[in-house]
Scaffold this motif. Sequence first.
Motif, PDB file in Angstrom:
ATOM      1  N   PRO A 222      10.748  19.579  76.537  1.00  0.00           N
ATOM      2  CA  PRO A 222      11.801  20.293  75.811  1.00  0.00           C
ATOM      3  C   PRO A 222      11.985  21.710  76.332  1.00  0.00           C
ATOM      4  O   PRO A 222      11.049  22.342  76.816  1.00  0.00           O
ATOM      5  N   ALA A 223      13.216  22.195  76.239  1.00  0.00           N
ATOM      6  CA  ALA A 223      13.548  23.599  76.493  1.00  0.00           C
ATOM      7  C   ALA A 223      13.003  24.118  77.823  1.00  0.00           C
ATOM      8  O   ALA A 223      12.501  25.231  77.905  1.00  0.00           O
ATOM      9  N   VAL A 224      13.122  23.336  78.885  1.00  0.00           N
ATOM     10  CA  VAL A 224      12.530  23.720  80.167  1.00  0.00           C
ATOM     11  C   VAL A 224      13.115  25.019  80.699  1.00  0.00           C
ATOM     12  O   VAL A 224      12.392  25.860  81.250  1.00  0.00           O
ATOM     13  N   ALA A 225      14.424  25.225  80.529  1.00  0.00           N
ATOM     14  CA  ALA A 225      15.050  26.421  81.098  1.00  0.00           C
ATOM     15  C   ALA A 225      14.582  27.697  80.421  1.00  0.00           C
ATOM     16  O   ALA A 225      14.565  28.763  81.039  1.00  0.00           O
ATOM     17  N   ALA A 226      14.183  27.597  79.158  1.00  0.00           N
ATOM     18  CA  ALA A 226      13.720  28.783  78.429  1.00  0.00           C
ATOM     19  C   ALA A 226      12.418  29.325  79.006  1.00  0.00           C
ATOM     20  O   ALA A 226      12.141  30.520  78.905  1.00  0.00           O
ATOM     21  N   ARG A 227      11.613  28.460  79.612  1.00  0.00           N
ATOM     22  CA  ARG A 227      10.315  28.877  80.148  1.00  0.00           C
ATOM     23  C   ARG A 227      10.316  29.107  81.652  1.00  0.00           C
ATOM     24  O   ARG A 227       9.483  29.856  82.162  1.00  0.00           O
ATOM     25  N   CYS A 228      11.216  28.441  82.355  1.00  0.00           N
ATOM     26  CA  CYS A 228      11.065  28.327  83.809  1.00  0.00           C
ATOM     27  C   CYS A 228      12.111  29.055  84.640  1.00  0.00           C
ATOM     28  O   CYS A 228      11.918  29.223  85.848  1.00  0.00           O
ATOM     29  N   SER A 229      13.229  29.472  84.062  1.00  0.00           N
ATOM     30  CA  SER A 229      14.329  30.046  84.833  1.00  0.00           C
ATOM     31  C   SER A 229      14.316  31.567  84.764  1.00  0.00           C
ATOM     32  O   SER A 229      14.266  32.144  83.669  1.00  0.00           O
ATOM     33  N   HIS A 230      14.404  32.212  85.938  1.00  0.00           N
ATOM     34  CA  HIS A 230      14.368  33.671  86.022  1.00  0.00           C
ATOM     35  C   HIS A 230      15.320  34.117  87.131  1.00  0.00           C
ATOM     36  O   HIS A 230      15.289  33.583  88.236  1.00  0.00           O
ATOM     37  N   ALA A 231      16.151  35.123  86.849  1.00  0.00           N
ATOM     38  CA  ALA A 231      17.063  35.647  87.870  1.00  0.00           C
ATOM     39  C   ALA A 231      17.424  37.078  87.523  1.00  0.00           C
ATOM     40  O   ALA A 231      17.455  37.457  86.348  1.00  0.00           O
ATOM     41  N   ARG A 232      17.697  37.851  88.550  1.00  0.00           N
ATOM     42  CA  ARG A 232      18.033  39.259  88.360  1.00  0.00           C
ATOM     43  C   ARG A 232      19.107  39.641  89.370  1.00  0.00           C
ATOM     44  O   ARG A 232      18.936  39.416  90.580  1.00  0.00           O
ATOM     45  N   ALA A 233      20.214  40.175  88.891  1.00  0.00           N
ATOM     46  CA  ALA A 233      21.335  40.517  89.770  1.00  0.00           C
ATOM     47  C   ALA A 233      20.893  41.464  90.878  1.00  0.00           C
ATOM     48  O   ALA A 233      20.164  42.426  90.647  1.00  0.00           O
ATOM     49  N   GLY A 234      21.319  41.169  92.095  1.00  0.00           N
ATOM     50  CA  GLY A 234      21.003  41.998  93.245  1.00  0.00           C
ATOM     51  C   GLY A 234      19.606  41.818  93.794  1.00  0.00           C
ATOM     52  O   GLY A 234      19.269  42.384  94.842  1.00  0.00           O
ATOM     53  N   ILE A 235      18.778  41.041  93.117  1.00  0.00           N
ATOM     54  CA  ILE A 235      17.365  40.889  93.509  1.00  0.00           C
ATOM     55  C   ILE A 235      17.048  39.473  93.953  1.00  0.00           C
ATOM     56  O   ILE A 235      16.571  39.244  95.067  1.00  0.00           O
ATOM     57  N   GLY A 236      17.277  38.490  93.096  1.00  0.00           N
ATOM     58  CA  GLY A 236      16.948  37.132  93.463  1.00  0.00           C
ATOM     59  C   GLY A 236      16.877  36.206  92.271  1.00  0.00           C
ATOM     60  O   GLY A 236      17.249  36.560  91.150  1.00  0.00           O
TER      61      GLY A 236
END
Length: 224
Positions: free
Chosen positions: A24-38
Amino acid sequence: MTFSIVARCADTAMFGVAISSSSPAVAARCSHARAGIGAVASQNITDPSLGPLALDLMAQGLDAAQAIEQVRARGKHIDYRQVLAVDAAGRTAIHSGPNSLGIWTQATAQNAASGGNLLDNDGVPQAMLDGFLRSAGHIGDRLIAALRAGLAAGGEAGPVHSAGMMIVDKVSWPVADLRCDWTTECPIENVATAWDVYKPQLEAYVQRALDPREAPSYGVPGDD
């Protein structure tokens, strides 16, 4: 029990993460992004702290490979983790610990990297990568294409129940963060439907945050 892709749009420099899992809720734990960085996906017996760590390292000037090396050095129980990264120049790197679950593998290219664990077969990440690279248009459309390609190639060993897509662009918050946290149907198609609704409004939501005086109508009763 997860398959994912991290990607950069070469035309717009937007970053995105798309992911699906039986958990359940995989994106809440696993997804990370930052504009201009990666963008980073941290999965397989997930340590959510590894995503921000990798992004912080890239913000300090490390490329994706150097950031992943530091994640390997600093992360706890790193043999159980799988971490994917793409940096501001489109360089990619992946750490897949030897204790990743089931069938696990990865695929990398300029501007995109894919990986998974507890997969139906070892061709799923390459299928996701091909789905992204062969598609055109908005990075959100291409991320959905990658998720669909991964599922069509076999996806996880069992049914998936959650999925998500995150996109960042210029501002400090995600310009799209769409999730299906649990369903017995297809979470990827649920996210795709949400994207079809959200995509035409994405720029308006950003404008409302930056300067509501210049924003388009809200489309609610009483709004002029």
